[in-house]
Structure formats: structure tokens, C-alpha cells
Design a protein around this motif. Sequence first.
Motif, short mmCIF file in Angstrom:
data_model
loop_
_atom_site.label_atom_id
_atom_site.label_comp_id
_atom_site.label_asym_id
_atom_site.label_seq_id
_atom_site.Cartn_x
_atom_site.Cartn_y
_atom_site.Cartn_z
N SER A 209 11.95 4.92 -0.36
CA SER A 209 11.27 6.12 -0.23
C SER A 209 9.98 6.19 -1.19
O SER A 209 8.80 6.70 -0.88
N PHE A 210 10.08 5.16 -2.30
CA PHE A 210 8.98 4.97 -3.12
C PHE A 210 7.85 4.62 -2.34
O PHE A 210 6.49 4.82 -2.46
N ILE A 211 8.05 3.43 -1.53
CA ILE A 211 7.00 2.94 -0.71
C ILE A 211 6.57 3.89 0.34
O ILE A 211 5.25 3.96 0.54
N THR A 212 7.35 4.69 1.05
CA THR A 212 6.87 5.82 1.76
C THR A 212 6.04 6.47 1.05
O THR A 212 4.79 7.08 1.75
N ILE A 272 -1.69 0.19 6.70
CA ILE A 272 -1.14 0.41 5.67
C ILE A 272 0.37 1.13 5.96
O ILE A 272 1.44 0.92 5.31
N LEU A 273 0.40 2.02 6.85
CA LEU A 273 1.71 2.70 7.28
C LEU A 273 2.62 1.77 7.82
O LEU A 273 3.91 1.86 7.68
N ILE A 274 1.96 1.01 8.78
CA ILE A 274 2.97 0.05 9.57
C ILE A 274 3.60 -1.02 8.36
O ILE A 274 4.89 -1.18 8.66
N ALA A 279 8.17 -2.82 5.12
CA ALA A 279 8.67 -3.06 3.71
C ALA A 279 9.76 -1.99 3.67
O ALA A 279 10.98 -2.45 2.90
N GLN A 280 9.77 -0.92 4.06
CA GLN A 280 10.79 0.17 3.90
C GLN A 280 12.11 -0.42 4.47
O GLN A 280 13.13 -0.17 4.14
#
Length: 291
Positions: A209-212, A272-274, A279-280
Motif C-alpha cells: 500500500s505504501f508503494i501504491t 510509474i503506475l505499471i 512491485a505491489q
Amino acid sequence: MTHVLTTGLVPSGPTRRGARRVLPGFGLTLGISLLFVALIILLPLSGLAFQMAQLGFPDYLNIILSERTLAAFSVTISAAALATVFNATFGLLLAWVLVRYEFPGKRLLDALVDLPFALPTAVAGIALVALYDKSGWMGMLLEGMGLKVAYTWWGIALAMIFTSVPFGVRTVQPVMESLSPDMEEAARTLGARDLQIFRHVGFPQLWPSFITGASLAFARSLGEFGAVIFIAGNMPFETEIASLLIMIRLEEYDYPAASAIAGTILGLALVILILANIAQGRAARHLNGGK
């Protein structure tokens, strides 16, 4: 006899195949979803792609690699990166305070986190200028210290921080609320200090969630316009952001150039979102033991 036995074995409620659903079936639901995606997302993007298609690759490179465009990209990306780092760190700390502690005014603070979502960005920009201009009370205080925020790169970063701070809080807060304190208590009984418990027990579970939150904050900052233009100063090669340069090209009726700049920013945000999504997913699989 057989009929009676068979009837007795049949459940009194609806069967699985005949169970009534609150929502329509998969086909209708998927069709409605794809229709809305096409109208709201794909249709505008197709217009952008159509404008970019009028440019050849050499023309696209000439626009993107021009000195003014590169300067705008540099200002935008660097300020967005700073805003993302700040909001990811500050959002994690604020979410921790809101979840783990009780104090007077907690509900008010929790509600204020969502204020940048409700407040028009132009109003936020005007408020920041009134506060950090040399005539504002924060601006006068900082000017006495030899610091200047309004009409500088720091003002751009500040506006991006304000508009994207909810992402850093709201993405980790629900996960933090669902964490069981049992593992933390077990680590504490084994002699682990608070920082060790957070690093090795709490934060790994918050990492997806931190990455998101960080990726959403970065993508939001890249496209920010209203809150930034009032406090940026909008000086070419110094404090001009990519969104403003797109608006300038539109006012000049240079739609292909505006589309090229907008498409580049959009492409960067999508990448970046992909990457964040990948990573998530890997972090989530790691937490689930590789499943």
C-alpha cells in the motif's frame, strides 16, 4: 417413495445455479464497465493519440527535446519527486498517529486529510500565494530568514505536496487498521525495540500500500495545474511546469505540440503506475509466502 426421498435431499433454498444475484450477470456487468471505460477514459485518450499521430517521430523529438520543454519537464518531475518523497513519509507517519493513538481533535485531523480532494486546486493555489508571498505572514517570516517560497521551485513542490498528500495517508491507513498487534507483541517479548518492530514486522506488511500511495501521489503531482500556476511564477526555463506549457501551446493552436507534451507526461505516469503495480504484486506474493 423415490420421489419423496429425492425431494427430501434437495435444499429448501435456491440452488447454486439458480441463486439470485444482487448485481446482473457477468456478461452484462462487464459490458457496462467496458462502455464506461471507453467513454470516460479511452475516448479522450484516442483524441490525444489522434493529435500525436499527426506528428512524425522527428517532429515529436524536436518538440520534446527542445530546451524549453526539457526545462519544463525537469521542473515538473523534480518537484513531483520531492512531493512524493515527502507525502509518502509524512503520510505514513500521519496514518500511524491516526490509527494507533487517541487524542482530542483526532476526527477533525482525519477529516482535514481529505480537504485537498474537496478544495478546488485554484483556491488552494491562491491560498498558498496569500500565505507564502512576501506580504503573507509565512512569507514575511521566511524572508527574514533569507528564504523565499512563492514564485520559486519550492513553491511548486509545496503546491504539489498539498494536492497529493491524501494519497500518502489513505492508501496505508486501512491496511494499518487491519494489522493484528499479536506479532508486534511477540517481537516485543523477544526483546525487539520499537524501531526494529516497525522495520521488520509492521512496515513489510504496509509496503504494497505504501508503494501504491507513492505512485499515485507522483502521478497526481505530474499533472497538477491549478494549485501550481498561482505560486510558481511561470518563468520559462525556471518555474514553468509541463501543464502550463501544454496550455500555452493550446492557446497558440499548436495542438500537435500540446499533444506531444501531454502524451509524454501521460506515458511517464502510466509507466510509474505499471511499475508500482508490479512491485505491489510481488510484495503481496512475498507476504503470502510466494503464493
